[in-house]
Design a protein around this motif. Structure first.
Motif, mmCIF file in Angstrom:
data_model
loop_
_atom_site.group_PDB
_atom_site.id
_atom_site.type_symbol
_atom_site.label_atom_id
_atom_site.label_comp_id
_atom_site.label_asym_id
_atom_site.label_seq_id
_atom_site.Cartn_x
_atom_site.Cartn_y
_atom_site.Cartn_z
ATOM 1 N N THR A 1 -15.125 65.181 75.978
ATOM 2 C CA THR A 1 -16.388 64.769 76.586
ATOM 3 C C THR A 1 -16.488 63.246 76.628
ATOM 4 O O THR A 1 -15.755 62.531 75.932
ATOM 5 N N ALA A 2 -17.409 62.780 77.448
ATOM 6 C CA ALA A 2 -17.583 61.333 77.608
ATOM 7 C C ALA A 2 -18.015 60.663 76.319
ATOM 8 O O ALA A 2 -17.745 59.472 76.118
ATOM 9 N N ASP A 3 -18.679 61.428 75.429
ATOM 10 C CA ASP A 3 -19.135 60.833 74.170
ATOM 11 C C ASP A 3 -18.150 61.047 73.027
ATOM 12 O O ASP A 3 -18.505 60.919 71.856
ATOM 13 N N GLY A 4 -16.907 61.403 73.355
ATOM 14 C CA GLY A 4 -15.863 61.427 72.342
ATOM 15 C C GLY A 4 -15.773 62.686 71.513
ATOM 16 O O GLY A 4 -15.236 62.652 70.402
ATOM 17 N N ARG A 5 -16.227 63.821 72.048
ATOM 18 C CA ARG A 5 -16.091 65.094 71.336
ATOM 19 C C ARG A 5 -15.037 65.949 72.021
ATOM 20 O O ARG A 5 -14.635 65.678 73.147
ATOM 21 N N ILE A 6 -14.612 66.994 71.331
ATOM 22 C CA ILE A 6 -13.740 67.989 71.948
ATOM 23 C C ILE A 6 -14.430 69.349 71.868
ATOM 24 O O ILE A 6 -15.081 69.673 70.871
ATOM 25 N N LEU A 7 -14.294 70.138 72.942
ATOM 26 C CA LEU A 7 -14.855 71.482 73.025
ATOM 27 C C LEU A 7 -13.758 72.436 73.461
ATOM 28 O O LEU A 7 -12.954 72.109 74.339
ATOM 29 N N VAL A 8 -13.730 73.627 72.872
ATOM 30 C CA VAL A 8 -12.711 74.618 73.232
ATOM 31 C C VAL A 8 -13.074 75.263 74.563
ATOM 32 O O VAL A 8 -14.177 75.807 74.727
ATOM 33 N N ASN A 9 -12.149 75.230 75.501
ATOM 34 C CA ASN A 9 -12.340 75.870 76.798
ATOM 35 C C ASN A 9 -11.730 77.270 76.809
ATOM 36 O O ASN A 9 -12.420 78.257 77.029
ATOM 37 N N GLU A 10 -10.416 77.383 76.574
ATOM 38 C CA GLU A 10 -9.713 78.668 76.637
ATOM 39 C C GLU A 10 -8.655 78.735 75.544
ATOM 40 O O GLU A 10 -8.226 77.699 75.008
ATOM 41 N N LEU A 11 -8.197 79.948 75.247
ATOM 42 C CA LEU A 11 -7.075 80.187 74.346
ATOM 43 C C LEU A 11 -6.007 80.985 75.075
ATOM 44 O O LEU A 11 -6.310 81.865 75.881
ATOM 45 N N ALA A 12 -4.746 80.683 74.783
ATOM 46 C CA ALA A 12 -3.626 81.481 75.286
ATOM 47 C C ALA A 12 -2.649 81.695 74.143
ATOM 48 O O ALA A 12 -2.250 80.732 73.473
ATOM 49 N N MET A 13 -2.262 82.956 73.898
ATOM 50 C CA MET A 13 -1.361 83.290 72.787
ATOM 51 C C MET A 13 -0.001 83.697 73.319
ATOM 52 O O MET A 13 0.392 84.860 73.285
ATOM 53 N N ARG A 14 0.713 82.721 73.818
ATOM 54 C CA ARG A 14 2.044 82.872 74.423
ATOM 55 C C ARG A 14 2.478 81.465 74.800
ATOM 56 O O ARG A 14 1.662 80.535 74.773
ATOM 57 N N PRO A 15 3.739 81.261 75.140
ATOM 58 C CA PRO A 15 4.090 79.956 75.713
ATOM 59 C C PRO A 15 3.177 79.648 76.904
ATOM 60 O O PRO A 15 2.729 80.548 77.614
#
Length: 372
Positions: free
Chosen positions: A248-262
């Protein structure tokens, strides 16, 4: 390995130096991995009897997609077949509603969200988060932008509900860029983390990955790696896990998606890391010691080659290889369709602008959008 796509093809390639006997369950003989693997079973992964016949005699089952029904995986485990990642972990990549609930439970940062029942409920959610636009996602079956809608108003909110599956509403995050944290975890708990990368999308499909993410604050990069490692541990992931993130613009991270494979965001590791994501996924599912994830070069760039016009691939190879002898080309043997991922290229070096230009030129020339 269940699934005959390019991820299976490249995972098989990584297992060859170890002498691993690789068996594939593929939809058709023309699938990317089916062209390269010697032992191929053609069948429907959604059919339990087919899965059971395929799994007989295997030491371990893994996947190049998340679509095998959860109850089928539980049946394989009951038959005594190790499944990695297991169904209790994989369901979080199969069902976005389950994923969000678990991430909330463990305190992982996410966009505001909830399951919505109909277009009116979606409009109510929009009001709760400050108004349209919002994002609507079917909880199962989506990938590469499919099953995801950018909803500007109530009139745009009807289509997601036509699929007949639950719909997840999420706030539209104002993000600076998209990142990905890739980790690999073994059954006995050893885990390694690759450098956090920047992932650039075009029309909802990954176009370019830069490793490591340029100008990423070291503390935030460490937070992203630690978050991915914690998610893997909490969910019991075995194998490769990609955690797609918003910065985010204010320096945070948010989880969008998960993938359990290459994962596409880890393709750069084939040529840019000491041990690739594919090699470490093989090691993890076989419970072997994991390899070093550190980068080989200052910068590595991956660009996807999307379907275009290929009148003469030999001439395209002549041009690209002569122009850049360090270029690494990975084609998947797929039929060409507009917008379909048919390959990728990797470049590396000490000058990011140069590495980016080389990758983009090669990917564009192979696609046919660049002609000189």
């Amino acid at each position: 390995m269940v699934g005959g796509g390019q991820l299976a093809r490249m995972t098989h390639e990584a297992g060859i130096p170890l002498g691993i006997k690789f068996k594939l369950l593929s939809d058709t003989p023309q699938d990317s991995a089916a062209q390269a693997v010697s032992e191929v079973v053609i069948g429907d992964y959604r059919d339990l009897a087919t899965l059971r016949d395929f799994a007989r005699g295997c030491d371990v089952i893994t996947f190049d997609h998340e679509h095998v029904p959860t109850e089928h995986l539980r049946a394989l485990e009951a038959d005594g077949i190790p499944v990695r990642p297991g169904p209790d972990a994989l369901v979080h990549a199969q069902d976005k509603g389950v994923m969000r609930a678990k991430l909330d439970e463990i305190g992982a940062p996410s966009p505001r969200h909830r399951i919505v029942a109909d277009p009116a409920d979606a409009a109510a959610f929009a009001a709760e988060v400050g108004g349209f636009p919002i994002i609507l996602k079917t909880v199962r079956g989506g990938y590469d932008g499919k099953g995801v809608w950018f909803v500007r108003g109530p009139e745009d909110a009807r289509d997601p509900f036509l699929a007949g599956v639950p719909v997840l509403a999420e706030e539209k995050v104002e993000f600076r860029r998209e990142l990905a944290a890739n980790i690999v975890r073994s059954p006995h708990g050893q885990a390694v983390a690759y450098p956090v990368v920047e992932s650039r999308q075009v029309d909802g499909v990954c176009d370019t990955v830069i490793a490591p993410a340029p100008d990423l604050d070291g503390e935030l990069a460490g937070q992203a790696q630690e978050l991915a490692l914690r998610i893997a541990k909490e969910l019991g992931v075995v194998g490769h896990l990609a955690v797609e993130l918003f910065e985010t613009a204010d320096g945070r991270i948010l989880v969008n998606e998960l993938a359990m494979r290459p994962h596409n965001s880890g393709h750069w590791t084939q040529d840019g890391a000491i041990t690739s994501q594919f090699a470490n996924h093989v090691r993890a599912v076989l419970d072997l010691p994991l390899g070093d994830p550190r980068p080989r070069a200052t910068w590595t760039v991956m660009c996807n080659v999307l379907g275009g016009d290929y009148p003469d691939m030999y001439s395209a190879y002549l041009h690209c290889m002569a122009r850049d002898p360090q270029l690494k080309i990975h084609m998947y043997g797929k039929d060409v369709k507009p917008g379909r991922k048919v390959g990728h290229v990797n470049t590396y070096g000490d000058d990011l602008d140069d590495v980016l230009e080389r990758a983009r030129h090669a990917a564009g020339y192979l696609r046919g959008t660049i002609t000189e």
